[in-house]
Design a protein around this motif. Structure first.
Motif, PDB file in Angstrom:
ATOM      1  N   LEU A  46       0.791  -1.230   0.000  1.00 56.12           N
ATOM      2  CA  LEU A  46       0.000   0.000   0.000  1.00 56.12           C
ATOM      3  C   LEU A  46       0.822   1.278   0.000  1.00 56.12           C
ATOM      4  O   LEU A  46       0.331   2.333  -0.415  1.00 56.12           O
ATOM      5  CB  LEU A  46      -0.940   0.019   1.211  1.00 56.12           C
ATOM      6  CG  LEU A  46      -2.010  -1.076   1.259  1.00 56.12           C
ATOM      7  CD1 LEU A  46      -2.874  -0.890   2.492  1.00 56.12           C
ATOM      8  CD2 LEU A  46      -2.868  -1.068   0.003  1.00 56.12           C
ATOM      9  N   THR A  49       0.971   3.488  -3.155  1.00 58.38           N
ATOM     10  CA  THR A  49      -0.284   3.875  -3.795  1.00 58.38           C
ATOM     11  C   THR A  49      -0.550   5.359  -3.559  1.00 58.38           C
ATOM     12  O   THR A  49       0.240   6.055  -2.902  1.00 58.38           O
ATOM     13  CB  THR A  49      -1.462   3.065  -3.226  1.00 58.38           C
ATOM     14  OG1 THR A  49      -1.699   3.458  -1.858  1.00 58.38           O
ATOM     15  CG2 THR A  49      -1.171   1.561  -3.263  1.00 58.38           C
ATOM     16  N   ARG A  51      -2.940   6.405  -1.726  1.00 60.15           N
ATOM     17  CA  ARG A  51      -3.710   6.543  -0.486  1.00 60.15           C
ATOM     18  C   ARG A  51      -3.034   7.543   0.448  1.00 60.15           C
ATOM     19  O   ARG A  51      -1.816   7.490   0.667  1.00 60.15           O
ATOM     20  CB  ARG A  51      -3.855   5.205   0.238  1.00 60.15           C
ATOM     21  CG  ARG A  51      -4.489   4.075  -0.564  1.00 60.15           C
ATOM     22  CD  ARG A  51      -5.875   4.397  -1.090  1.00 60.15           C
ATOM     23  NE  ARG A  51      -6.567   3.204  -1.539  1.00 60.15           N
ATOM     24  CZ  ARG A  51      -6.550   2.737  -2.780  1.00 60.15           C
ATOM     25  NH1 ARG A  51      -5.861   3.377  -3.721  1.00 60.15           N
ATOM     26  NH2 ARG A  51      -7.218   1.646  -3.105  1.00 60.15           N
ATOM     27  N   LEU A  56      -3.100   4.731   5.422  1.00 63.71           N
ATOM     28  CA  LEU A  56      -2.087   3.723   5.738  1.00 63.71           C
ATOM     29  C   LEU A  56      -2.005   3.500   7.247  1.00 63.71           C
ATOM     30  O   LEU A  56      -1.892   2.354   7.710  1.00 63.71           O
ATOM     31  CB  LEU A  56      -0.725   4.149   5.190  1.00 63.71           C
ATOM     32  CG  LEU A  56      -0.643   4.470   3.696  1.00 63.71           C
ATOM     33  CD1 LEU A  56       0.805   4.740   3.296  1.00 63.71           C
ATOM     34  CD2 LEU A  56      -1.228   3.349   2.848  1.00 63.71           C
ATOM     35  N   ASP A 240     -10.382  -0.524  -0.601  1.00 64.46           N
ATOM     36  CA  ASP A 240      -9.125  -1.016  -0.029  1.00 64.46           C
ATOM     37  C   ASP A 240      -9.207  -2.496   0.309  1.00 64.46           C
ATOM     38  O   ASP A 240      -8.197  -3.201   0.282  1.00 64.46           O
ATOM     39  CB  ASP A 240      -8.776  -0.228   1.235  1.00 64.46           C
ATOM     40  CG  ASP A 240      -8.522   1.241   0.938  1.00 64.46           C
ATOM     41  OD1 ASP A 240      -7.831   1.539  -0.055  1.00 64.46           O
ATOM     42  OD2 ASP A 240      -9.023   2.091   1.695  1.00 64.46           O
ATOM     43  N   SER A 291      -5.636  -5.246  -3.482  1.00 70.73           N
ATOM     44  CA  SER A 291      -6.758  -5.000  -2.579  1.00 70.73           C
ATOM     45  C   SER A 291      -7.121  -6.359  -1.998  1.00 70.73           C
ATOM     46  O   SER A 291      -7.545  -7.255  -2.733  1.00 70.73           O
ATOM     47  CB  SER A 291      -7.958  -4.407  -3.327  1.00 70.73           C
ATOM     48  OG  SER A 291      -7.703  -3.084  -3.727  1.00 70.73           O
TER      49      SER A 291
END
Length: 357
Positions: A46, A49, A51, A56, A240, A291
């Motif tokens: 992750l 990404t 995000r 996180l 997610d 994911s």
């Protein structure tokens, strides 16, 4: 419980299927091609990404709560059935769960990573428990009181309300294949964008709903190719975590003779009908596990619930999934028995002898 003892208990619950489920090697997607769960999942998968950093952080906090903390796997208690299935149908088997506090207590005592429920349930006890176990607020629901029923989802709360009660995650359902699915995709996409901006993890219930998906005695709502495409649409709107029913068959596209598929889906990618192979395809459609896939525990059927839950956990783990989200099997029985069932599920993920196929 030692690994050896846990292995013995797991094999006993699997019964005659034990050898097949515990020793099977996938012939479609190889495990080396997957982004598998692990203690370093956030850093390994992750981190790079788009995000926000708070997503996180919250994902890491969820992964480090409960009995599975630090393993890379999750066990989630979902109790939102009171809206769709009616409160009476859901809680009459154990009326203690009409009180939302007991739902949260079951998740904590059961060693879960997170508790998932409605805005009302979690909001009613948020100041007492939001700092003790991660909250996942389910923001939309169907309800079977409007007559005749329709396959639709209605918003019951906002992302902002979930954020302000201290939730680490939000969830939603899309009925892929239904007449209302495109509106639902649009609504949920907007909710997930806002949730990420506020630092919350997003979880999508990727369910199929269309009367044509049942052909004769075969219910293709749980087909690998159909649920796999629902998963792929779910990760497209940046879910997610994908929640999906365990695949039981394959061939929706061929059965309804609509849409596009490819012969290799049913030969090279999902050879045969082994449940681990079908679940592996579900995971592959989640960007090869970028994911994570969690499977639902299903309805309560009584005495066989523990064996069914353990079987689903073994299939999910060996396929490369991240865990189980199991509710009715746990809360529709006395709390001590519910805790025991949740621990039985978690023991599968704690058992190093249950490996990825």
């Amino acid at each position: 419980m030692t690994t050896a003892a846990a292995s013995s208990d797991i094999a006993s619950l699997l019964g005659s299927d034990a050898d097949d489920l515990l020793s099977y090697t996938c012939k479609g997607f190889g495990k080396d091609s997957l982004h598998l769960p692990g203690p370093d999942f956030v850093d390994r998968v992750l981190r790079d990404t788009d995000r926000p950093v708070n997503v996180l952080r919250n994902f890491e906090s969820i992964m480090n709560c409960g009995r599975l903390a630090g393993t890379g796997y999750v066990s989630i208690l979902p109790v939102d059935q009171g809206i769709e299935h009616s409160a009476g149908a859901s809680f009459a088997p154990n009326p203690a769960y009409f009180d939302p506090e007991n739902i949260v207590k079951l998740a904590i005592d059961g060693g879960c990573n997170m508790v998932a429920s409605t805005l009302g349930v979690l909001g009613s006890v948020s100041r007492k428990y939001a700092h003790k176990i991660p909250f996942l607020v389910k923001l939309n629901h169907n309800e079977i009181l409007s007559y005749p029923n329709q396959y639709d989802q209605t918003r019951y709360g906002s992302v902002r309300q979930a954020f302000e009660m201290g939730a680490m995650a939000v969830g939603a359902t899309i009925y892929f294949g239904s007449e209302q699915s495109r509106r639902q995709i649009d609504e949920v996409s907007e909710m997930f964008e806002e949730a990420h901006a506020l630092g919350m993890v997003t979880v999508l219930w990727c369910y199929l709903r269309n009367s044509e998906f049942k052909q004769g005695k075969t219910d293709y709502h749980v087909s690998a190719d159909g649920t796999g495409q629902a998963n792929h649409l779910g990760v497209t709107i940046q879910a997610d975590i994908i929640k999906q029913k365990l695949a039981e068959n394959n061939g929706l596209y061929n059965a309804i003779k609509f849409g596009k598929t490819h012969p290799k889906v049913y030969s090279d990618l999902t050879p045969g009908d082994h449940p681990i192979e079908l679940c592996r395809y579900q995971l592959a459609t989640c960007y090869m596990g970028r994911s994570p896939l969690i499977n639902s525990g299903g309805a309560s059927s009584g005495a066989g619930d523990k064996a069914e839950a353990v079987r689903t956990a073994v299939i999910n783990k060996r396929a490369g999934g991240m865990g189980l989200i199991s509710g009715r099997k746990a809360f529709q029985r006395p709390m001590n028995e519910g805790v025991e069932l949740l621990h039985a599920i978690q023991d599968v993920y704690l058992d190093d002898s249950v490996t990825v196929a």
